[in-house]
Design an enzyme around this catalytic site. Structure first.
Site, PDB file in Angstrom:
ATOM      1  N   PRO A 197      22.283  56.064  35.699  1.00  0.00           N
ATOM      2  CA  PRO A 197      23.113  55.522  36.766  1.00  0.00           C
ATOM      3  C   PRO A 197      23.687  54.158  36.395  1.00  0.00           C
ATOM      4  O   PRO A 197      23.037  53.391  35.692  1.00  0.00           O
ATOM      5  CB  PRO A 197      22.145  55.367  37.950  1.00  0.00           C
ATOM      6  CG  PRO A 197      20.931  56.154  37.602  1.00  0.00           C
ATOM      7  CD  PRO A 197      20.900  56.293  36.118  1.00  0.00           C
ATOM      8  N   GLY A 198      24.893  53.911  36.847  1.00  0.00           N
ATOM      9  CA  GLY A 198      25.485  52.587  36.693  1.00  0.00           C
ATOM     10  C   GLY A 198      26.070  52.291  35.334  1.00  0.00           C
ATOM     11  O   GLY A 198      26.401  51.149  35.034  1.00  0.00           O
ATOM     12  N   THR A 199      26.205  53.310  34.482  1.00  0.00           N
ATOM     13  CA  THR A 199      26.738  53.044  33.153  1.00  0.00           C
ATOM     14  C   THR A 199      28.253  53.210  33.101  1.00  0.00           C
ATOM     15  O   THR A 199      28.854  53.001  32.059  1.00  0.00           O
ATOM     16  CB  THR A 199      26.098  53.989  32.117  1.00  0.00           C
ATOM     17  OG1 THR A 199      26.068  55.316  32.644  1.00  0.00           O
ATOM     18  CG2 THR A 199      24.688  53.545  31.809  1.00  0.00           C
ATOM     19  N   GLY A 200      28.863  53.610  34.219  1.00  0.00           N
ATOM     20  CA  GLY A 200      30.322  53.665  34.267  1.00  0.00           C
ATOM     21  C   GLY A 200      30.901  55.062  34.182  1.00  0.00           C
ATOM     22  O   GLY A 200      32.062  55.221  33.791  1.00  0.00           O
ATOM     23  N   LYS A 201      30.132  56.064  34.561  1.00  0.00           N
ATOM     24  CA  LYS A 201      30.643  57.433  34.486  1.00  0.00           C
ATOM     25  C   LYS A 201      31.769  57.653  35.500  1.00  0.00           C
ATOM     26  O   LYS A 201      32.831  58.171  35.152  1.00  0.00           O
ATOM     27  CB  LYS A 201      29.506  58.437  34.748  1.00  0.00           C
ATOM     28  CG  LYS A 201      28.408  58.356  33.698  1.00  0.00           C
ATOM     29  CD  LYS A 201      27.315  59.378  33.941  1.00  0.00           C
ATOM     30  CE  LYS A 201      26.530  59.140  35.219  1.00  0.00           C
ATOM     31  NZ  LYS A 201      25.793  57.863  35.227  1.00  0.00           N
ATOM     32  N   THR A 202      31.540  57.229  36.730  1.00  0.00           N
ATOM     33  CA  THR A 202      32.576  57.361  37.746  1.00  0.00           C
ATOM     34  C   THR A 202      33.800  56.555  37.344  1.00  0.00           C
ATOM     35  O   THR A 202      34.937  57.019  37.438  1.00  0.00           O
ATOM     36  CB  THR A 202      32.042  56.878  39.108  1.00  0.00           C
ATOM     37  OG1 THR A 202      30.821  57.563  39.386  1.00  0.00           O
ATOM     38  CG2 THR A 202      33.036  57.145  40.205  1.00  0.00           C
ATOM     39  N   HIS A 417      -3.555  39.799  25.526  1.00  0.00           N
ATOM     40  CA  HIS A 417      -2.799  40.807  24.784  1.00  0.00           C
ATOM     41  C   HIS A 417      -1.368  40.331  24.504  1.00  0.00           C
ATOM     42  O   HIS A 417      -0.902  40.356  23.367  1.00  0.00           O
ATOM     43  CB  HIS A 417      -2.807  42.110  25.605  1.00  0.00           C
ATOM     44  CG  HIS A 417      -2.099  43.255  24.961  1.00  0.00           C
ATOM     45  ND1 HIS A 417      -2.768  44.296  24.360  1.00  0.00           N
ATOM     46  CD2 HIS A 417      -0.783  43.520  24.812  1.00  0.00           C
ATOM     47  CE1 HIS A 417      -1.891  45.148  23.882  1.00  0.00           C
ATOM     48  NE2 HIS A 417      -0.669  44.709  24.150  1.00  0.00           N
ATOM     49  N   GLU A 418      -0.694  39.871  25.539  1.00  0.00           N
ATOM     50  CA  GLU A 418       0.699  39.431  25.362  1.00  0.00           C
ATOM     51  C   GLU A 418       0.779  38.173  24.503  1.00  0.00           C
ATOM     52  O   GLU A 418       1.714  38.013  23.716  1.00  0.00           O
ATOM     53  CB  GLU A 418       1.384  39.192  26.712  1.00  0.00           C
ATOM     54  CG  GLU A 418       1.417  40.392  27.654  1.00  0.00           C
ATOM     55  CD  GLU A 418       2.003  41.645  27.026  1.00  0.00           C
ATOM     56  OE1 GLU A 418       2.852  41.522  26.115  1.00  0.00           O
ATOM     57  OE2 GLU A 418       1.601  42.745  27.434  1.00  0.00           O
ATOM     58  N   HIS A 421       0.842  39.228  20.905  1.00  0.00           N
ATOM     59  CA  HIS A 421       2.181  39.646  20.466  1.00  0.00           C
ATOM     60  C   HIS A 421       3.056  38.419  20.220  1.00  0.00           C
ATOM     61  O   HIS A 421       3.733  38.307  19.198  1.00  0.00           O
ATOM     62  CB  HIS A 421       2.874  40.488  21.547  1.00  0.00           C
ATOM     63  CG  HIS A 421       2.365  41.887  21.675  1.00  0.00           C
ATOM     64  ND1 HIS A 421       2.201  42.730  20.608  1.00  0.00           N
ATOM     65  CD2 HIS A 421       2.015  42.615  22.782  1.00  0.00           C
ATOM     66  CE1 HIS A 421       1.774  43.914  21.041  1.00  0.00           C
ATOM     67  NE2 HIS A 421       1.643  43.865  22.363  1.00  0.00           N
TER      68      HIS A 421
HETATM   69  P1  ADP Z   1      27.885  55.634  37.270  1.00  0.00           P
HETATM   70  O1  ADP Z   1      28.937  56.527  37.837  1.00  0.00           O
HETATM   71  O2  ADP Z   1      27.629  55.874  35.817  1.00  0.00           O
HETATM   72  O3  ADP Z   1      26.626  55.601  38.053  1.00  0.00           O
HETATM   73  P2  ADP Z   1      29.744  53.640  38.049  1.00  0.00           P
HETATM   74  O4  ADP Z   1      30.965  54.040  37.317  1.00  0.00           O
HETATM   75  O5  ADP Z   1      29.686  54.049  39.470  1.00  0.00           O
HETATM   76  O6  ADP Z   1      28.446  54.151  37.309  1.00  0.00           O
HETATM   77  O7  ADP Z   1      29.547  52.075  37.907  1.00  0.00           O
HETATM   78  C1  ADP Z   1      29.344  51.251  39.022  1.00  0.00           C
HETATM   79  C2  ADP Z   1      30.017  49.919  38.805  1.00  0.00           C
HETATM   80  O8  ADP Z   1      29.387  49.209  37.742  1.00  0.00           O
HETATM   81  C3  ADP Z   1      31.454  50.043  38.390  1.00  0.00           C
HETATM   82  O9  ADP Z   1      32.298  50.147  39.491  1.00  0.00           O
HETATM   83  C4  ADP Z   1      31.675  48.762  37.619  1.00  0.00           C
HETATM   84  O10 ADP Z   1      31.910  47.688  38.478  1.00  0.00           O
HETATM   85  C5  ADP Z   1      30.341  48.542  36.956  1.00  0.00           C
HETATM   86  N1  ADP Z   1      30.328  49.119  35.613  1.00  0.00           N
HETATM   87  C6  ADP Z   1      29.513  50.120  35.191  1.00  0.00           C
HETATM   88  N2  ADP Z   1      29.757  50.397  33.901  1.00  0.00           N
HETATM   89  C7  ADP Z   1      30.734  49.581  33.496  1.00  0.00           C
HETATM   90  C8  ADP Z   1      31.426  49.388  32.255  1.00  0.00           C
HETATM   91  N3  ADP Z   1      31.131  50.115  31.172  1.00  0.00           N
HETATM   92  N4  ADP Z   1      32.402  48.455  32.212  1.00  0.00           N
HETATM   93  C9  ADP Z   1      32.687  47.711  33.285  1.00  0.00           C
HETATM   94  N5  ADP Z   1      32.084  47.841  34.472  1.00  0.00           N
HETATM   95  C10 ADP Z   1      31.110  48.751  34.590  1.00  0.00           C
HETATM   96 ZN    ZN Z   2       1.161  45.478  23.645  1.00  0.00          ZN
HETATM   97 MG    MG Z   3      28.772  57.336  39.704  1.00  0.00          MG
END
Ligand code: ADP
Ligand code: ZN
Ligand code: MG
Length: 596
Positions: A197-202, A417-418, A421
């Site tokens: 999630p949140g990587t910019g697929k939409t 532990h930490e 490291h």
């Molecule tokens: P996904 O669909 O993968 O969950 P979104 O496309 O909905 O992610 O991303 C949500 C928001 O995060 C976008 O509207 C943008 O503001 C920001 N965002 C995510 N990925 C990128 C990217 N690669 N470049 C710029 N902004 C990004």
């Molecule tokens: Zn460790």
């Molecule tokens: Mg999305």
């Protein structure tokens, strides 16, 4: 059986709605009529009335509440207030004598008033209901959401150059489908964007439509889990009808897994409904002619749960991986979201990018915003590096599992532990420098030492690999040095796994075992052969011995790191360096490393 009943119910329902609408419209009309009837004619003074009577200008009077309703011969109407007691037989005779038609039936204004009030209430109710119906209708008509001209472009999607390149061909196709047909190239059908999630697929799907200049239709898989049986199948059919009508266009199906999970998982009515919906989706995707110019873009983070039929040729036959951004990607995303923001000179996007491993694009967008919010709250005119650090802490906190509370003994264990490291990472020249060490639980780990290289891993020299192994062993080595060999814990499991993986690749792939030399070691039945396993064990054991030597030699530093961790929970790069007395300029070539 169930199905036909529901369909019937839906039909009745729809007719009832039409009937209700007609009834309400009729009521509204009646109300309006009553309202206009109720409107009172103008008042006439008694003297004008007398004059009109004397002139013979009156046509008709009727007794009304407290006076007379008058109709003049000209057609004009009026109301005359009469002094009480005047309305006697003599007066009526005078009227009759003047040739006026006298109606003695009382026309009670009250009744009209009540009618009017009821009518107006009905009218208002009717208007409200009609508006609601219209809204509902519009809601039905506006599904799915269609954007005719999308403002997003590829330049808005930062740090995802490979995915962009992979979908670029679709833009070419959408711009000129005929060009594909001319050379007999198979046009793309469906693309599946796979990633967390949140990587910019939409964003990427939107940009695709924006770049190609075509309409963008978006739905989410969850919108198909309808309450009524048979409905979601119809929704799928309707969706694709709409897409064909809008072609060329991008049809974006978000959360594809919630409609595309493997079929035949259960036998309940809901499961059967689910299967029909997915079948309909498969049928619709097959039904596309090459030239329709509809590209279906799906998004999911769980490609493994999808029904394999969805991934066959002609359906979502192309997968594009949209992963979490690395340092350069994070910097580029920060740059996109920083445009036109007033940043102080001390804000360095590369530094921020280094400090945010594991952040998605959405997390980074959020970070920029949080920093700006912090600045605004302070009334500052510029967003500073300190604001960014505050925002980063806040966001990281959200990722931390605060609910997991350790008792004092456990905290001490994690701290030792930490500290192990961190000490190894700081004292070994070839190791990546420590960016932070913490005993606040993150994700599945109780504590963490974060080391940040300057660049992402491309090619790693042997000394760095060895240092990495020693750092990985540093946690367990410190536990043993401080608490004794019988008191070591299970906390080193992921360190051991990491070290084993690394050593295995050194032996089997990278020709780094002096004993085996530069020969690739093939796996036998998924396992390393015994002689290679022996070498892996030796490499890890060497690393462990080196780590033990470090933590025992510098037990003073280990203890100080440990105390500081217990006191402050998190130490940053500078604090670690200060405690160890070696501010070492950092450099490195490995991917961001977390040592748990
Ligand atoms: P996904 O669909 O993968 O969950 P979104 O496309 O909905 O992610 O991303 C949500 C928001 O995060 C976008 O509207 C943008 O503001 C920001 N965002 C995510 N990925 C990128 C990217 N690669 N470049 C710029 N902004 C990004
Ligand atoms: Zn460790
Ligand atoms: Mg999305």
């Amino acid at each position: 059986m169930i199905r036909s009943l529901t369909v019937l119910r839906r039909r009745v329902h729809r007719h009832a709605r039409t009937l209700a609408a007609v009834l309400l419209a009729a009521l509204a009309l009646a109300g309006a009529a009553a309202w206009s009837l109720r409107t009172q004619p103008a008042e006439m003074s008694y003297s004008s009335f007398s004059r009109a009577m004397a002139d013979g200008a009156l046509a008709k009077v009727s007794v009304s509440d407290g006076g007379l309703s008058v109709v003049e011969k000209s057609g004009a109407t009026a109301f005359v207030r009469l002094p009480t007691g005047l309305l006697d037989s003599a007066f009526l005779d005078r009227l009759a004598g003047a040739g006026v038609d006298v109606d003695l039936t009382r026309h009670d204004g009250d009744l009209l008033g009540v009618l009017g009030a009821v009518a107006s209430a009905l009218l208002m109710g009717a208007v409200a209901v009609v508006m609601a119906l219209q809204l509902d209708l519009r809601g039905r008509l506006s599904w799915p959401a269609v954007v005719k001209s999308v403002p997003s472009r590829f330049s808005d999607v930062a740090g995802q150059d490979e995915p962009k390149a992979e979908v670029a061909e679709i833009v070419t196709f959408l711009k000129d489908p005929a060009a594909f047909a001319r050379v007999g190239a198979r046009p793309p059908h469906g693309v599946l964007l796979v990633g967390p999630p949140g990587t910019g697929k939409t964003l990427l799907a939107r940009a695709l439509a924006g770049e190609a200049g075509v309409a963008f239709m978006a739905v989410a898989g969850s919108e198909f889990s309808a309450a009524l049986v048979g409905m979601s199948k119809n929704r799928v059919a309707r969706l694709f009808r709409e897409a064909r009508r809008r072609a060329p266009c991008i049809l974006f199906i978000d959360e594809l897994d919630s409609i595309g999970k493997k079929r035949g998982a259960g036998a309940s009515a809901a499961d059967r409904e689910y299967d029909t919906t997915l079948n309909q989706l498969l049928v619709e995707m097959d039904g596309f002619e090459a030239s329709t110019g509809v590209i279906v873009v799906g998004a999911t983070n769980r490609v493994d749960v999808l029904d394999p039929a969805l991934l066959r040729p002609g359906r979502f036959d192309r997968q594009v991986h949209v992963g979490l951004p690395l340092i350069a990607g994070r910097e580029a995303i920060l740059a996109v979201h920083s445009a036109h923001k007033p940043f102080a000179a001390d804000v360095d996007l590369l530094t921020i990018a280094r400090g945010t491993p594991g952040f998605s694009g959405a997390d980074l967008a959020n970070l920029v915003n949080e920093a700006a919010v912090l600045a605004a709250r302070e009334g500052a005119s510029l967003v500073t590096a300190a604001h960014f650090e505050g925002a980063r802490k806040k966001l990281l906190m959200g990722l931390e599992r605060r609910s997991l509370v350790l008792d004092d003994e456990e905290r001490r264990l994690v701290a030792v532990h930490e500290a192990g490291h961190a000490l190894c990472a700081t004292l070994l020249p070839a190791a990546d420098r420590v960016q932070s060490a913490t005993i606040v639980p993150h994700g599945g780990a109780l504590g963490m030492v974060l080391r940040l290289p300057e660049r992402d891993r491309i090619c790693v020299p042997l000394d760095r690999l060895r240092a990495d192994l020693v750092v990985a062993m540093g946690g367990r080595a410190a536990e043993e040095a401080v608490f004794g060999p019988d008191k070591v814990t299970t906390g080193a499991a992921s360190d051991i796994a990491h070290a084993t993986d690394l050593a295995t690749r050194m032996v089997a792939e990278w020709g780094m075992s002096p004993k085996l030399g530069m020969a690739r070691v093939e796996l036998a039945a998924g396992e390393l052969p015994a002689f290679a396993r022996e070498e892996v064990r030796n490499i890890v054991a060497d690393a462990y011995r080196a780590a033990r030597a470090i933590v025992e030699d510098r037990r003073d530093l280990l203890d100080r790191l440990c105390e500081a961790l217990l006191e402050r929970e998190t130490l940053n790069a500078q604090e670690v360096a200060e405690i160890c007395g070696e501010p070492r300029p950092g450099e490195g070539t490995q991917a961001p490393q977390r040592v748990a």
